[in-house]
Design a protein around this motif. Structure first.
Motif, PDB file in Angstrom:
ATOM      1  N   UNK A  26      40.650  44.272  36.491  1.00 60.33           N
ATOM      2  CA  UNK A  26      41.712  43.299  36.760  1.00 60.33           C
ATOM      3  C   UNK A  26      41.270  42.242  37.756  1.00 60.33           C
ATOM      4  N   UNK A  27      40.589  42.665  38.809  1.00 60.42           N
ATOM      5  CA  UNK A  27      40.100  41.717  39.812  1.00 60.42           C
ATOM      6  C   UNK A  27      39.080  40.769  39.192  1.00 60.42           C
ATOM      7  N   UNK A  28      38.187  41.297  38.386  1.00 57.55           N
ATOM      8  CA  UNK A  28      37.193  40.455  37.709  1.00 57.55           C
ATOM      9  C   UNK A  28      37.885  39.474  36.768  1.00 57.55           C
ATOM     10  N   UNK A  29      38.912  39.910  36.069  1.00 51.61           N
ATOM     11  CA  UNK A  29      39.645  39.027  35.155  1.00 51.61           C
ATOM     12  C   UNK A  29      40.340  37.905  35.925  1.00 51.61           C
ATOM     13  N   UNK A  30      40.924  38.211  37.080  1.00 47.72           N
ATOM     14  CA  UNK A  30      41.591  37.184  37.889  1.00 47.72           C
ATOM     15  C   UNK A  30      40.569  36.166  38.386  1.00 47.72           C
ATOM     16  N   UNK A  31      39.433  36.636  38.872  1.00 47.32           N
ATOM     17  CA  UNK A  31      38.386  35.725  39.350  1.00 47.32           C
ATOM     18  C   UNK A  31      37.847  34.851  38.215  1.00 47.32           C
TER      19      UNK A  31
END
Length: 185
Positions: A26-31
């Protein structure tokens, strides 16, 4: 060191849980989303910086030409009159005149215009993106007025007004120059 333990995971080591893995994804997708949204602005800023650098390079080429030859490049009358018949006669003359001073096709062409032209017509040759100011043969004329630009970008390619390159090598948008002189946009 114990030979039996080499290459084995420690006994108290544990794997990622499904929740930890989901949070990391999720964090990678947001970035990635943030980068994708900002990408056009990053490209535009990069092209604007390269365009300004091109104009500074051409200013250096023109300055070297004046120092070497003793006057500003004088476009022959036959080139000016034939420019309506041959779209590239004027551009070719400037390219040829400054090629020994670093005035390559890439330097004469704004990266934004180059990208737009090549995306629409891959076989088409982009015209020069900057118009030099015509000066007379007096070697001091180009340096006489510090507010007279040596080069003008042919259009508002970067959204802040056409770029102007001055004798000292500084590059400003036309909007900045007008604002400094008290004109409102």
């Amino acid at each position: 060191m114990d030979r039996d333990r080499i290459g084995k995971a420690p006994q108290n080591a544990r794997a990622f849980s499904l929740i930890e893995l989901s949070v990391a994804i999720g964090i990678i997708a947001i970035l990635a989303t943030i980068v994708l949204v900002a990408w056009p602005k990053i490209i535009a800023a990069s092209e604007s910086a390269r365009c300004m650098n091109n104009m500074r390079s051409l200013q250096t080429s023109l300055n070297s030409y004046v120092q070497d030859v003793g006057h500003w490049p004088q476009v022959p009358e036959e080139v000016e009159s034939s420019s309506s018949e041959n779209d590239f006669a004027y551009e070719d003359w400037w390219l040829d005149e400054l090629k020994n001073y670093g005035g390559t096709v890439e330097v004469w062409s704004c990266p934004t215009i180059r990208r737009l032209v090549s995306s629409k017509n891959p076989k088409g040759r982009p015209k020069t993106s900057y118009t030099p100011t015509p000066f007379d043969r007096n070697p001091y004329t180009p340096y006489k007025w510090s507010t007279q630009p040596w080069l003008v970008e042919i259009g508002n390619m970067h959204g802040r007004g056409a770029l102007l390159c001055f004798p000292d090598g500084s590059v400003h948008t036309i909007n900045e120059v007008l604002a400094k002189r008290g004109f409102r946009q």
